[in-house]
Design a protein around this motif. Structure first.
Motif, short mmCIF file in Angstrom:
data_model
loop_
_atom_site.label_atom_id
_atom_site.label_comp_id
_atom_site.label_asym_id
_atom_site.label_seq_id
_atom_site.Cartn_x
_atom_site.Cartn_y
_atom_site.Cartn_z
N PRO A 16 -15.80 11.76 7.14
CA PRO A 16 -15.24 12.44 8.32
C PRO A 16 -14.34 11.55 9.16
O PRO A 16 -13.52 12.04 9.93
CB PRO A 16 -16.49 12.89 9.09
N GLN A 17 -14.48 10.22 9.02
CA GLN A 17 -13.66 9.31 9.83
C GLN A 17 -12.31 8.98 9.19
O GLN A 17 -11.47 8.34 9.80
CB GLN A 17 -14.40 7.97 10.06
N VAL A 18 -12.10 9.41 7.92
CA VAL A 18 -10.92 8.96 7.15
C VAL A 18 -9.78 9.95 7.24
O VAL A 18 -9.96 11.15 7.02
CB VAL A 18 -11.31 8.72 5.68
N ALA A 19 -8.58 9.43 7.56
CA ALA A 19 -7.37 10.26 7.60
C ALA A 19 -6.58 10.16 6.31
O ALA A 19 -5.98 11.14 5.86
CB ALA A 19 -6.49 9.83 8.78
N ASP A 20 -6.54 8.97 5.70
CA ASP A 20 -5.76 8.79 4.48
C ASP A 20 -6.28 7.55 3.75
O ASP A 20 -6.91 6.67 4.37
CB ASP A 20 -4.27 8.62 4.79
N VAL A 21 -6.00 7.47 2.45
CA VAL A 21 -6.51 6.34 1.67
C VAL A 21 -5.62 6.10 0.46
O VAL A 21 -5.01 7.04 -0.08
CB VAL A 21 -7.97 6.61 1.22
N CYS A 22 -5.56 4.86 0.04
CA CYS A 22 -4.89 4.49 -1.20
C CYS A 22 -5.80 3.50 -1.95
O CYS A 22 -6.20 2.48 -1.40
CB CYS A 22 -3.53 3.83 -0.92
N VAL A 23 -6.11 3.84 -3.19
CA VAL A 23 -6.96 3.00 -4.03
C VAL A 23 -6.11 2.38 -5.13
O VAL A 23 -5.20 3.02 -5.66
CB VAL A 23 -8.13 3.82 -4.63
N PHE A 24 -6.40 1.15 -5.48
CA PHE A 24 -5.65 0.41 -6.50
C PHE A 24 -6.61 -0.56 -7.18
O PHE A 24 -7.76 -0.73 -6.76
CB PHE A 24 -4.48 -0.35 -5.86
N GLY A 25 -6.15 -1.18 -8.24
CA GLY A 25 -6.97 -2.13 -8.96
C GLY A 25 -6.62 -3.57 -8.63
O GLY A 25 -5.44 -3.92 -8.54
N VAL A 26 -7.63 -4.39 -8.40
CA VAL A 26 -7.46 -5.82 -8.20
C VAL A 26 -7.97 -6.51 -9.46
O VAL A 26 -9.13 -6.35 -9.84
CB VAL A 26 -8.24 -6.32 -6.96
N TRP A 27 -7.10 -7.27 -10.09
CA TRP A 27 -7.43 -7.80 -11.41
C TRP A 27 -8.45 -8.93 -11.35
O TRP A 27 -8.35 -9.84 -10.53
CB TRP A 27 -6.17 -8.30 -12.11
N ASN A 28 -9.42 -8.84 -12.26
CA ASN A 28 -10.42 -9.89 -12.45
C ASN A 28 -10.40 -10.24 -13.94
O ASN A 28 -10.53 -9.36 -14.79
CB ASN A 28 -11.81 -9.40 -12.04
N ASP A 29 -10.22 -11.52 -14.25
CA ASP A 29 -10.08 -11.93 -15.65
C ASP A 29 -11.29 -11.57 -16.49
O ASP A 29 -11.18 -11.42 -17.72
CB ASP A 29 -9.84 -13.45 -15.73
N THR A 30 -12.44 -11.42 -15.86
CA THR A 30 -13.66 -11.14 -16.61
C THR A 30 -13.91 -9.65 -16.77
O THR A 30 -14.24 -9.16 -17.86
CB THR A 30 -14.88 -11.78 -15.91
N THR A 31 -13.74 -8.91 -15.69
CA THR A 31 -14.12 -7.49 -15.71
C THR A 31 -12.94 -6.53 -15.81
O THR A 31 -13.09 -5.37 -16.20
CB THR A 31 -14.92 -7.14 -14.44
N GLY A 32 -11.72 -6.96 -15.41
CA GLY A 32 -10.56 -6.08 -15.43
C GLY A 32 -10.20 -5.59 -14.05
O GLY A 32 -10.28 -6.34 -13.06
N ASP A 33 -9.83 -4.33 -13.94
CA ASP A 33 -9.38 -3.76 -12.66
C ASP A 33 -10.56 -3.39 -11.78
O ASP A 33 -11.27 -2.41 -12.06
CB ASP A 33 -8.52 -2.51 -12.91
N GLU A 34 -10.74 -4.14 -10.70
CA GLU A 34 -11.79 -3.82 -9.73
C GLU A 34 -11.17 -2.94 -8.64
O GLU A 34 -10.17 -3.30 -8.03
CB GLU A 34 -12.36 -5.09 -9.12
N ALA A 35 -11.77 -1.78 -8.39
CA ALA A 35 -11.24 -0.85 -7.41
C ALA A 35 -11.28 -1.45 -6.00
O ALA A 35 -12.25 -2.08 -5.60
CB ALA A 35 -12.02 0.46 -7.43
N ALA A 36 -10.18 -1.26 -5.26
CA ALA A 36 -10.08 -1.69 -3.87
C ALA A 36 -9.33 -0.60 -3.11
O ALA A 36 -8.66 0.24 -3.71
CB ALA A 36 -9.36 -3.03 -3.75
N ALA A 37 -9.46 -0.60 -1.78
CA ALA A 37 -8.88 0.49 -1.01
C ALA A 37 -8.28 0.04 0.31
O ALA A 37 -8.82 -0.85 0.97
CB ALA A 37 -9.94 1.57 -0.74
N ALA A 38 -7.16 0.67 0.67
CA ALA A 38 -6.61 0.58 2.02
C ALA A 38 -6.87 1.94 2.66
O ALA A 38 -6.51 2.98 2.11
CB ALA A 38 -5.12 0.28 1.99
N VAL A 39 -7.51 1.93 3.83
CA VAL A 39 -7.99 3.18 4.44
C VAL A 39 -7.44 3.33 5.85
O VAL A 39 -7.46 2.37 6.64
CB VAL A 39 -9.54 3.20 4.47
N VAL A 40 -6.97 4.54 6.16
CA VAL A 40 -6.51 4.87 7.51
C VAL A 40 -7.58 5.71 8.19
O VAL A 40 -8.00 6.74 7.64
CB VAL A 40 -5.18 5.65 7.47
#
Length: 537
Positions: free
Chosen positions: A452-476
């Motif tokens: 209920p507090q979120v107006a907008d969001v963008c999720v992307f992958g942050v690369w980790n050599d061991t696991t691959g794309d770790e999800a991360a978010a910028a939230v408004v």
């Protein structure tokens, strides 16, 4: 509910087809000729009101201005192989510049006012415009970026001392029997050149043909309609607004400021706006505006949105205040020159971008480019059945996106259900892998949007050599609420069972998302900002 058989499916080729195009005007007429004839039919009707410049133009005044600007171009000796540059906002005389180009059969190349000098230089060096129309705000930047071209530069507002004012062009004498020029290449000739969204790199110069498909989805407009789109001419929606208001004799409301949700709500009520064409983030800003609950929205008959996905929760909230079934998702790509699908059936298919518009075909293909059947996920391919001149000056990229059979490869992943409704799930290039398990950013975004507090969001992958794309978010966060990154991470943890979809990469709270100049969320830019905030390379 049964749907009308407007869409057919061939199980042998696995291709979906819509109805054929229907000519509402003489098929030999250009867009410029149609506009010229239609603008003479209602000379005393208001064509345009600028809410920010406080100007009102009748259709006869708009036509006269367009003919004067067209005459100026003719006096310069411009021919149909030349290009006119545009980099400006929705100011009083910008539409007349577009119509002047249409009357002369000269394509304009439009850039966004937020482009930096480097991008302006690269893009205008592709088309080499001899005349550029810009705002005084960007005059010095445009002049520096185009010094090697040495074009004439006309300012639309805030005129620089050494520029040519648009007011000077409006004094140009029009020949007695002025008529639009016939197109040397017929309706295959380029109408306009628009920049791609630029979310995956430097924008390309996309050619748009003199096709009637630009009218698709708007044939219901009448002289009683009042239109508003905040997009300027550098985006396909801005081009649609400029053309449809002239062809269907509507009243158009414009503003030359940065998008202001409060101002738009005021304009809807004041001018009884009936037709809106907005980006999804505009809808979000409107919904979260303090004026939203107090504004009467009963005049709105069509509220169309396109460009990227919009959360179902937001759409349902908007529908509580908008009259009837007026929210419609449109889908397409700049390269096809118009939206390819339209969803007139939100109640039945709320997550769909709709069915094909007239004159389009679609198929879904796998990674081997083999066609797939209904409800099978793959890349969305579109065929508009018309000539396309490609990316201006870029033959190789043109071949990469369109094959020899005129199929455009959109780069979007989706499926078509048994009723012919297209569901677009994600950009193909946005696919992420964590521990070799595939997932898409939108799957996590849809969860975060439920907060209920979120107006907008963008999720992307942050690369980790061991696991691959770790999800991360910028939230408004919504205005006036407290939201911590830890709250977002915990919410995802509590509402998503899959470990590979957790916000392992972290989250940040931002005032607004990074966007391309045309308003689309720029996933790469948001990731770069996240990395800077987190102090990562």
């Amino acid at each position: 509910m049964e749907f009308k058989p407007e869409i057919s499916y061939d199980p042998a080729s696995k291709i979906w087809s819509s109805l054929d195009d229907h000519d509402h005007f003489d098929p030999e007429l250009s867009i410029g000729e149609i506009i010229y004839h239609e603008m003479r039919r209602h000379p005393k009707q208001i064509a345009q009101i600028s809410a920010t410049e406080n100007t009102v133009l009748l259709r006869e005044e708009m036509l006269q201005n367009a003919m004067s600007i067209a005459s100026y171009m003719r006096n310069l000796g411009l021919v149909q192989t030349d290009v006119v540059g545009i980099i400006g906002r929705n100011t009083t005389h910008m539409a007349a510049v577009a119509y002047a180009c249409f009357f002369n059969g000269i394509a304009f190349h439009s850039l966004n006012v937020n482009y930096d000098e480097s991008n302006i230089e690269k893009l205008f060096n592709i088309t080499k415009p001899q005349v550029i129309f810009c705002d005084g705000d960007e005059y010095k930047t445009v002049k520096a970026a185009t010094k090697s071209l040495n074009p004439k530069i006309v300012t639309m507002r805030k005129h620089a001392a050494d520029s040519i004012s648009i007011d000077q062009l409006l004094l140009t004498k029009v020949e007695q029997n002025f008529k639009p020029l016939r197109l040397e290449q017929g309706n295959n000739q380029t109408l306009a050149i628009i920049c791609s969204s630029g979310t995956t790199g430097t924008p390309k110069a996309v050619t748009i043909a003199n096709s009637r498909k630009i009218l698709n989805g708007n044939l219901m407009l009448t002289t009683a309609d009042v239109q508003y789109s905040h997009s300027s001419l550098d985006w396909i929606t801005g081009l649609i607004a400029v053309i449809t208001t002239a062809v269907f004799s509507t009243k158009r409301i414009i503003s030359d400021n940065a998008f202001d949700a409060g101002l738009l709500l005021h304009l809807i009520e004041k001018h009884q706006i009936t037709w809106l064409l907005l980006a999804p983030f505009h809808l979000a800003m409107v919904y979260h505006s303090p004026e939203y609950e107090q504004t009467n929205l009963d005049s709105v008959r069509y509220c169309m949105f396109t460009g990227c996905r919009c959360s179902l929760d937001l759409l349902n909230q908007l529908r509580k205040r908008l009259p009837g079934n007026v929210l419609h998702f449109a889908y397409g790509m700049t390269e096809v020159g118009i939206w390819a699908t339209f969803n007139w059936n939100f109640d039945q298919k709320p997550k769909s971008v709709g069915r094909l518009t007239a004159g389009f075909k679609a198929k879904i293909v796998n990674e081997s480019k083999e066609p797939l059947g209904p409800n099978e996920m793959g890349e969305v391919c579109l065929n508009n059945g018309q000539y396309w001149a490609g990316y201006f000056g870029n033959t190789q990229e043109s071949r990469n996106i369109r094959d020899s059979n005129r199929w455009f490869y959109t780069g979007d992943l989706g499926y078509i259900d048994e009723d012919g409704f297209l569901f677009v799930m994600e950009r193909k290039k946005d696919m992420l892998k964590y521990q070799n398990i595939m997932y898409y950013p939108h799957e996590v975004e849809e969860v975060i949007c439920q907060m209920p507090q979120v107006a907008d969001v963008c999720v992307f992958g942050v690369w980790n050599d061991t696991t691959g794309d770790e999800a991360a978010a910028a939230v408004v966060s919504k205005p006036g609420v407290q939201l911590r990154a830890e709250d977002v991470i915990d919410y995802v943890h509590n509402h998503v069972g899959a470990p590979y979809k957790q916000l392992i990469g972290g989250a940040i709270i931002v005032d607004d998302l990074k966007r391309s100049p045309n308003g689309k969320t720029n996933r790469l830019a948001n990731k770069e900002h996240f990395m800077q905030v987190k102090g990562r390379n």
